[in-house]
Scaffold this motif. Structure first.
Motif, PDB file in Angstrom:
ATOM      1  N   UNK A  36     -34.860  71.094  27.200  1.00 14.14           N
ATOM      2  CA  UNK A  36     -36.252  70.935  26.758  1.00 14.14           C
ATOM      3  C   UNK A  36     -36.558  69.499  26.321  1.00 14.14           C
ATOM      4  N   UNK A  37     -37.845  69.159  26.329  1.00 16.38           N
ATOM      5  CA  UNK A  37     -38.290  67.902  25.725  1.00 16.38           C
ATOM      6  C   UNK A  37     -38.288  68.114  24.209  1.00 16.38           C
ATOM      7  N   UNK A  38     -38.445  67.044  23.465  1.00 16.05           N
ATOM      8  CA  UNK A  38     -38.486  67.169  22.005  1.00 16.05           C
ATOM      9  C   UNK A  38     -39.644  68.080  21.595  1.00 16.05           C
ATOM     10  N   UNK A  39     -40.804  67.897  22.201  1.00 16.26           N
ATOM     11  CA  UNK A  39     -41.967  68.725  21.879  1.00 16.26           C
ATOM     12  C   UNK A  39     -41.718  70.196  22.208  1.00 16.26           C
ATOM     13  N   UNK A  40     -41.100  70.482  23.346  1.00 17.72           N
ATOM     14  CA  UNK A  40     -40.786  71.870  23.709  1.00 17.72           C
ATOM     15  C   UNK A  40     -39.807  72.485  22.711  1.00 17.72           C
ATOM     16  N   UNK A  41     -38.846  71.700  22.253  1.00 13.14           N
ATOM     17  CA  UNK A  41     -37.880  72.208  21.266  1.00 13.14           C
ATOM     18  C   UNK A  41     -38.569  72.512  19.946  1.00 13.14           C
ATOM     19  N   UNK A  42     -39.482  71.640  19.519  1.00 13.27           N
ATOM     20  CA  UNK A  42     -40.212  71.874  18.263  1.00 13.27           C
ATOM     21  C   UNK A  42     -41.100  73.103  18.389  1.00 13.27           C
ATOM     22  N   UNK A  43     -41.804  73.227  19.510  1.00 12.39           N
ATOM     23  CA  UNK A  43     -42.686  74.393  19.711  1.00 12.39           C
ATOM     24  C   UNK A  43     -41.900  75.690  19.811  1.00 12.39           C
TER      25      UNK A  43
END
Length: 124
Positions: A36-43
């Motif tokens: 995942x991207x950082x944003x996908x991991x946070x979401x």
């Protein structure tokens, strides 16, 4: 493990914030990464539990006279529970009993200020 995090809960991912690679979108230079991207991991993180039934705990950040009605208004961060209009609150360390006349978040009236939110409380 040294910082106290459970190894199973830690996720490593490559990113280059200067160029934005793998932060919010996939980067050209990181085509080898299929995670995942950082944003996908946070979401993908689970939402924190907000216990609105617990007693309200507030951090008072500021106090001022409201332009609307002249009420004393407290800028607060709700650290637990919830505050609704007409709730009775005790200000510590003074021990003064006050009543929440109105509650607002982002400058708009709301029915409650809940755990995790910042807002304003007009008190009487």
């Amino acid at each position: 493990a040294e910082a106290g995090f459970a190894a199973a809960c830690v996720q490593y991912m490559p990113c280059a914030a200067f160029d934005g690679d793998n932060v919010a979108r996939r980067g050209e230079r990181m085509g080898w990464w299929d995670g995942p991207t950082v944003l996908e991991a946070i979401e993908g993180l689970p939402a924190p539990h907000r216990d609105t039934a617990a007693p309200a705990r507030l951090t008072v950040l500021d106090s001022y006279k409201s332009r609307l009605g002249g009420a004393l208004t407290l800028a607060v961060r709700c650290n637990g529970g919830a505050v609704r209009p007409k709730d009775r609150l005790i200000l510590v360390p003074a021990g003064e009993l006050v009543v929440a006349r109105a509650v607002a978040t982002l400058g708009e009236p709301t029915v409650a200020l809940v755990d995790g939110q910042s807002g304003e409380i007009a008190i009487a």
